[in-house]
Design an enzyme around this catalytic site. Structure first.
Site, PDB file in Angstrom:
ATOM      1  N   GLY A  94      -7.925  -4.752  -0.107  1.00  0.00           N
ATOM      2  CA  GLY A  94      -8.335  -3.946   0.884  1.00  0.00           C
ATOM      3  C   GLY A  94      -9.803  -3.965   0.651  1.00  0.00           C
ATOM      4  O   GLY A  94     -10.518  -3.760   1.776  1.00  0.00           O
ATOM      5  N   ASP A  95     -10.549  -4.062  -0.505  1.00  0.00           N
ATOM      6  CA  ASP A  95     -11.682  -3.918  -0.509  1.00  0.00           C
ATOM      7  C   ASP A  95     -12.517  -5.466  -0.667  1.00  0.00           C
ATOM      8  O   ASP A  95     -13.613  -5.714   0.191  1.00  0.00           O
ATOM      9  CB  ASP A  95     -12.111  -3.383  -2.189  1.00  0.00           C
TER      10      ASP A  95
END
Length: 408
Positions: free
Chosen positions: A172-173
């Site tokens: 997600g990052d």
């Protein structure tokens, strides 16, 4: 000469996604100045540490290599002026706070663009920025886990009879950070053609929807919510992990030729005729999977790979110790050494997958100590950027709490 050696980036990001983005730019040669709040990026205090040195841990070292550090307190007027002086000569500002945070210090995009119309202002947020599209969630904080959950990634990850599972690493990052770097480079290319910068925005939620693209089109075509498939693929076979005597191997015999080779090596030449088409193999996947699993389980992983290697796409399921021993990883410089501050020792961090023949990236410099580069950044006159060729630019504490950062 490096690919981005004429680009200066002011990096206000913290934790993972934003720093990963700016690390990629630093690897490519950009001068990345990490602007840190009083006390520094809190990831500096995240273990593991090397011996007794707690200047910064492995987390910080891994994603802040090749940058310079300057500590500024945006509640202080002089520090804000120092920041603005850097903006005058900067090409890119990157931040990952919630929408509106920079406006509290009168440092929002519109003000910075008035001073430097060529500036690319890149915001990486959990749910985006209203400048590029409204969202009812724009005031909410987000971390990797939230983005994976909401973007459909967790629902698709895990065994069919198990719970939703996040991807082990922070996709997600990191995936958002990679897309953010693409966003920035596209804006810089536009500026080269027009002389004008712009505001760009990459949202973590949006990025996870993009990563889960298969589920999106499957739902549109079938009207059914896709189920978890573990290590298999919903429409391709064989495509799975199989347990050998001493570990796991993956086999992806997707083409007819790969399937024929697998059948030959398994001593099942009749399968190449009985299940000649991909649709046949998919229809009979359960019984075929059991047979392949039985064949693999009777051998060591090395024996399976030696048999199939070169004729069927396959590979071992490796842990990080295996990667350290992998000749490919060594020769492709995917493990690089970074110095430790005030020591003659190094630590190993992941290299860059970006390879270039004429301007190769150099991801070896260590991460900076807090405020290490103050004198060289603020002790000299800052050159003013040239005027744009065409068009006009769009005209609380800096130690923001952890829940205002948009990645983890």
């Amino acid at each position: 000469m490096s690919a981005l050696d004429d680009v200066r980036v002011l990096d206000l990001t913290r934790v993972l996604g934003g720093p990963y983005c700016t690390m990629l730019l630093a690897d490519l040669g950009a001068d990345v100045v990490k602007i840190e709040p009083p006390g520094g990026d809190f990831v500096r205090e995240t273990p593991p540490f090397h011996d007794e040195d707690d200047s910064f841990g492995g987390y910080f070292q891994s994603i802040n290599r090749g940058k310079r550090s300057l500590e500024l307190d945006f509640t202080d007027e002089d520090d804000r002026e120092d920041f603005l002086s850097l903006v005058d000569a900067a090409d890119v500002v990157v931040e990952n706070y919630r929408a509106g945070t920079m406006a509290k210090f009168d440092l929002e995009y519109e003000r910075l663009a008035e001073r430097n119309p060529q500036l690319v202002y890149a915001a990486m947020r959990g749910f985006g920025d209203p400048r590029t599209g409204e969202s009812p969630k724009q005031d909410e904080p987000a971390f990797d886990l939230v983005a994976q959950a909401m973007g459909g990634v967790m629902h698709q990850t895990g065994q069919p009879d198990g719970p939703p599972t996040k991807v082990g690493f922070g996709v997600g990052d990191i995936f958002t950070g990679v897309l953010h770097a693409v966003n920035i480079l596209a804006a810089l290319h536009y500026r080269e053609r027009t002389g004008v910068g712009q505001f760009v925005d990459t949202a973590m939620y949006d990025s996870m929807v993009s990563l889960a693209e298969r589920a999106v089109y499957q739902y549109s075509y079938t009207g059914e919510v896709p189920k978890r498939n573990g290590n298999s693929h919903p429409t391709l076979f064989p495509y799975n992990a199989f347990e050998a005597e001493d570990g796991y191997v993956v086999i992806a015999a997707l083409t007819d030729r790969h399937w024929q080779n697998l059948c030959e090596h398994m001593g099942k030449p009749e399968w190449a005729v009985d299940y000649a088409d991909a649709s046949d193999r998919l229809e009979h996947r359960d019984e075929l999977r059991e047979a392949i699993a039985a064949w693999v389980s009777s051998q060591s992983a090395a024996d399976v790979l030696e048999t199939l290697n070169g004729s069927v796409p396959c590979g071992p399921v490796q842990d990080v110790a295996d990667i350290y021993d992998c000749e490919h990883a060594q020769q492709r410089e995917m493990l690089v050494e970074a110095d430790l501050p005030e020591a003659d020792e190094t630590v190993t961090i992941a290299g860059t997958p970006i390879k270039m023949a004429k301007t190769p990236p150099e991801p070896g410099d260590r991460a900076p100590l807090l405020d290490e580069h103050r004198d060289e950044l603020l002790g000299v006159d800052i050159a003013q950027p040239p005027e744009p060729d065409v068009g006009d630019g769009e005209t609380e504490s800096f130690e923001v709490s952890q829940d205002q950062s948009q990645d983890d």
